[in-house]
Design a protein around this motif. Structure first.
Motif, PDB file in Angstrom:
ATOM      1  N   THR A 205       0.840  -1.193   0.000  1.00 25.58           N
ATOM      2  CA  THR A 205       0.000   0.000   0.000  1.00 25.58           C
ATOM      3  C   THR A 205       0.876   1.243   0.000  1.00 25.58           C
ATOM      4  O   THR A 205       2.027   1.206   0.448  1.00 25.58           O
ATOM      5  CB  THR A 205      -0.938   0.007   1.228  1.00 25.58           C
ATOM      6  N   LYS A 206       0.346   2.345  -0.514  1.00 24.42           N
ATOM      7  CA  LYS A 206       1.128   3.580  -0.581  1.00 24.42           C
ATOM      8  C   LYS A 206       1.273   4.241   0.781  1.00 24.42           C
ATOM      9  O   LYS A 206       2.290   4.870   1.074  1.00 24.42           O
ATOM     10  CB  LYS A 206       0.477   4.557  -1.565  1.00 24.42           C
ATOM     11  N   GLU A 207       0.244   4.124   1.604  1.00 27.01           N
ATOM     12  CA  GLU A 207       0.258   4.833   2.879  1.00 27.01           C
ATOM     13  C   GLU A 207      -0.545   4.065   3.915  1.00 27.01           C
ATOM     14  O   GLU A 207      -1.565   3.445   3.593  1.00 27.01           O
ATOM     15  CB  GLU A 207      -0.327   6.238   2.704  1.00 27.01           C
ATOM     16  N   ILE A 208      -0.077   4.102   5.164  1.00 26.32           N
ATOM     17  CA  ILE A 208      -0.809   3.522   6.284  1.00 26.32           C
ATOM     18  C   ILE A 208      -1.123   4.662   7.248  1.00 26.32           C
ATOM     19  O   ILE A 208      -0.222   5.173   7.926  1.00 26.32           O
ATOM     20  CB  ILE A 208       0.008   2.429   6.996  1.00 26.32           C
ATOM     21  N   PRO A 209      -2.367   5.095   7.315  1.00 27.42           N
ATOM     22  CA  PRO A 209      -2.701   6.234   8.178  1.00 27.42           C
ATOM     23  C   PRO A 209      -2.492   5.902   9.649  1.00 27.42           C
ATOM     24  O   PRO A 209      -2.713   4.772  10.084  1.00 27.42           O
ATOM     25  CB  PRO A 209      -4.177   6.493   7.871  1.00 27.42           C
ATOM     26  N   SER A 210      -2.056   6.897  10.405  1.00 25.70           N
ATOM     27  CA  SER A 210      -1.836   6.704  11.835  1.00 25.70           C
ATOM     28  C   SER A 210      -3.165   6.525  12.549  1.00 25.70           C
ATOM     29  O   SER A 210      -4.146   7.202  12.247  1.00 25.70           O
ATOM     30  CB  SER A 210      -1.090   7.904  12.427  1.00 25.70           C
ATOM     31  N   GLU A 211      -3.195   5.593  13.493  1.00 24.74           N
ATOM     32  CA  GLU A 211      -4.411   5.333  14.259  1.00 24.74           C
ATOM     33  C   GLU A 211      -4.682   6.433  15.286  1.00 24.74           C
ATOM     34  O   GLU A 211      -5.805   6.608  15.739  1.00 24.74           O
ATOM     35  CB  GLU A 211      -4.282   3.989  14.988  1.00 24.74           C
ATOM     36  N   ARG A 212      -3.644   7.185  15.667  1.00 23.57           N
ATOM     37  CA  ARG A 212      -3.807   8.164  16.743  1.00 23.57           C
ATOM     38  C   ARG A 212      -3.409   9.578  16.334  1.00 23.57           C
ATOM     39  O   ARG A 212      -3.246  10.444  17.177  1.00 23.57           O
ATOM     40  CB  ARG A 212      -2.968   7.743  17.951  1.00 23.57           C
TER      41      ARG A 212
ATOM     42  N   SER B 199      13.468   2.569   5.672  1.00 30.80           N
ATOM     43  CA  SER B 199      12.457   1.930   6.512  1.00 30.80           C
ATOM     44  C   SER B 199      11.259   1.457   5.707  1.00 30.80           C
ATOM     45  O   SER B 199      10.974   1.946   4.616  1.00 30.80           O
ATOM     46  CB  SER B 199      11.983   2.892   7.610  1.00 30.80           C
ATOM     47  N   ILE B 200      10.582   0.463   6.288  1.00 28.18           N
ATOM     48  CA  ILE B 200       9.276  -0.006   5.830  1.00 28.18           C
ATOM     49  C   ILE B 200       8.361   0.020   7.046  1.00 28.18           C
ATOM     50  O   ILE B 200       8.772  -0.377   8.139  1.00 28.18           O
ATOM     51  CB  ILE B 200       9.337  -1.447   5.295  1.00 28.18           C
ATOM     52  N   ILE B 201       7.148   0.497   6.872  1.00 30.62           N
ATOM     53  CA  ILE B 201       6.176   0.400   7.956  1.00 30.62           C
ATOM     54  C   ILE B 201       5.066  -0.554   7.528  1.00 30.62           C
ATOM     55  O   ILE B 201       4.809  -0.740   6.334  1.00 30.62           O
ATOM     56  CB  ILE B 201       5.591   1.769   8.356  1.00 30.62           C
ATOM     57  N   GLY B 202       4.435  -1.171   8.510  1.00 35.41           N
ATOM     58  CA  GLY B 202       3.387  -2.136   8.212  1.00 35.41           C
ATOM     59  C   GLY B 202       2.339  -2.165   9.307  1.00 35.41           C
ATOM     60  O   GLY B 202       2.545  -1.661  10.413  1.00 35.41           O
TER      61      GLY B 202
ATOM     62  N   GLU C  11      -0.512  -5.168   5.848  1.00 33.82           N
ATOM     63  CA  GLU C  11      -0.284  -4.042   4.939  1.00 33.82           C
ATOM     64  C   GLU C  11       1.159  -3.569   5.103  1.00 33.82           C
ATOM     65  O   GLU C  11       1.633  -3.394   6.225  1.00 33.82           O
ATOM     66  CB  GLU C  11      -1.218  -2.882   5.270  1.00 33.82           C
ATOM     67  N   ILE C  12       1.850  -3.345   3.998  1.00 34.42           N
ATOM     68  CA  ILE C  12       3.225  -2.845   4.060  1.00 34.42           C
ATOM     69  C   ILE C  12       3.425  -1.771   2.994  1.00 34.42           C
ATOM     70  O   ILE C  12       2.736  -1.751   1.972  1.00 34.42           O
ATOM     71  CB  ILE C  12       4.266  -3.967   3.861  1.00 34.42           C
ATOM     72  N   THR C  13       4.371  -0.881   3.255  1.00 34.08           N
ATOM     73  CA  THR C  13       4.700   0.175   2.302  1.00 34.08           C
ATOM     74  C   THR C  13       6.011  -0.156   1.594  1.00 34.08           C
ATOM     75  O   THR C  13       6.748  -1.053   2.007  1.00 34.08           O
ATOM     76  CB  THR C  13       4.853   1.520   3.023  1.00 34.08           C
TER      77      THR C  13
END
Length: 303
Positions: A107-114, A248-251, A269-271
């Motif tokens: 995915t292009k972006e993972i929105p922050s939960e907080r 970095s990679i975030i997921g 989900e990973i970027t």
């Protein structure tokens, strides 16, 4: 009893299908059959077919007892071991298996939960020092008179100290976190006021497999959640970072635990990997992502 490899696979599959009640019934049936055949041999010692039948029954019974032993060992396993037949540190050898369970989605972006709680200005003020530290380490490593290579643990320690600039009071940055099977997670960021919120971060040296690193972080997060045994849906923020170039990679792994803490469904989900530029934007996004930590989405955590 020596068991050929193909037969061992069949025995293992058979063991996983049996319940304890099934085992009790089959053992009772075999014991009665063996007693019956033994009496027939005693009454008819010259009848060869009874001896052959008795030998066959004994072999089947021995095989069944192996099945029972496997099932006993399986029942004693933790939910995580039942789902993942290898330790997280062996993830790079089992990527096809992991992909079938984790179901990774790019995915292009993972929105922050907080939302954003670490500012870009604060990030930039510490990022410069981190980069300078890594430049110094690479310079030392390149000197001809220095034979030692900068270890991954040394790189990790530097990065942990960087994280500690942002996560205080409500969070604690833990390194070398002991997990099951003598495994050791590189970094776990957790909140201090609750047992149920944490993020795992895996470290790789430059040019090592990022996909394996983010999968390992997801495995550690699932493993720790299974220990709690709470049923329901979970969301876990995970990350992987390569050093000293700082990419970095975030997921985010979303999964559901059923009865006994068993994994019922999962997606990851990973970027794409990104490099931390001097403007601090990617670093800031990374910090706010891992700061969201884990969340059990159940209303009742005691179920």
């Amino acid at each position: 009893m020596q068991t050929p490899k193909k037969e061992a696979v069949l025995i293992t599959n058979q063991a996983l299908r049996f319940t304890l009640t099934d085992f009790g019934k089959v053992v009772e049936t075999y014991e009665k059959q063996l007693q019956k055949e033994h009496l027939m041999i005693l009454e008819n010692p010259n009848i060869e077919k009874w001896e052959l039948l008795h030998q066959k029954t004994k072999r089947n019974f021995e095989r069944f007892m192996v099945v029972r032993e496997i099932k006993d060992k399986y029942n004693k396993m933790t939910p995580f071991k039942k789902m993942f037949p290898f330790a997280p540190r062996k993830e790079y050898k089992n990527m096809d298996f992991l992909c079938d369970i984790l179901n990774p989605i790019l995915t292009k972006e993972i929105p922050s939960e907080r939302g954003t709680f670490i500012s870009l200005e604060n990030t930039k003020s510490h990022l410069f020092g981190l980069k300078e530290k890594f430049v110094g380490l690479k310079r030392i490593e390149s000197l001809s008179e220095e034979s030692e290579r900068i270890s991954k643990n040394e790189l990790k320690d530097v990065f942990c100290r960087f994280l500690e600039n942002f996560f205080t009071r409500m969070h604690v940055v833990r390194c070398y976190v002991e997990m099951e099977d003598t495994a050791e997670a590189y970094i776990m960021l957790r909140e201090t006021y609750t047992e149920n919120r944490y993020s795992f971060i895996e470290i790789k040296r430059d040019n090592e497999d990022f996909r394996a690193a983010i999968s390992r972080a997801a495995m550690y997060s699932i493993q720790k959640s299974m220990v709690g045994g709470w049923k329901g849906e979970y969301k876990l923020d995970v990350a992987a970072i390569s050093l000293p170039k700082i990419r970095s990679i975030i997921g985010r792994v979303t999964f559901e635990l059923g009865d006994g803490g068993m994994l019922e469904s999962c997606s990851l989900e990973i970027t794409e990997p990104v490099e931390w530029e001097d403007d601090g934007e990617e670093a800031c996004r990374f910090l706010n992502h891992i700061g969201s930590c884990i969340e059990n989405l159940n209303d009742d955590e005691t179920q």
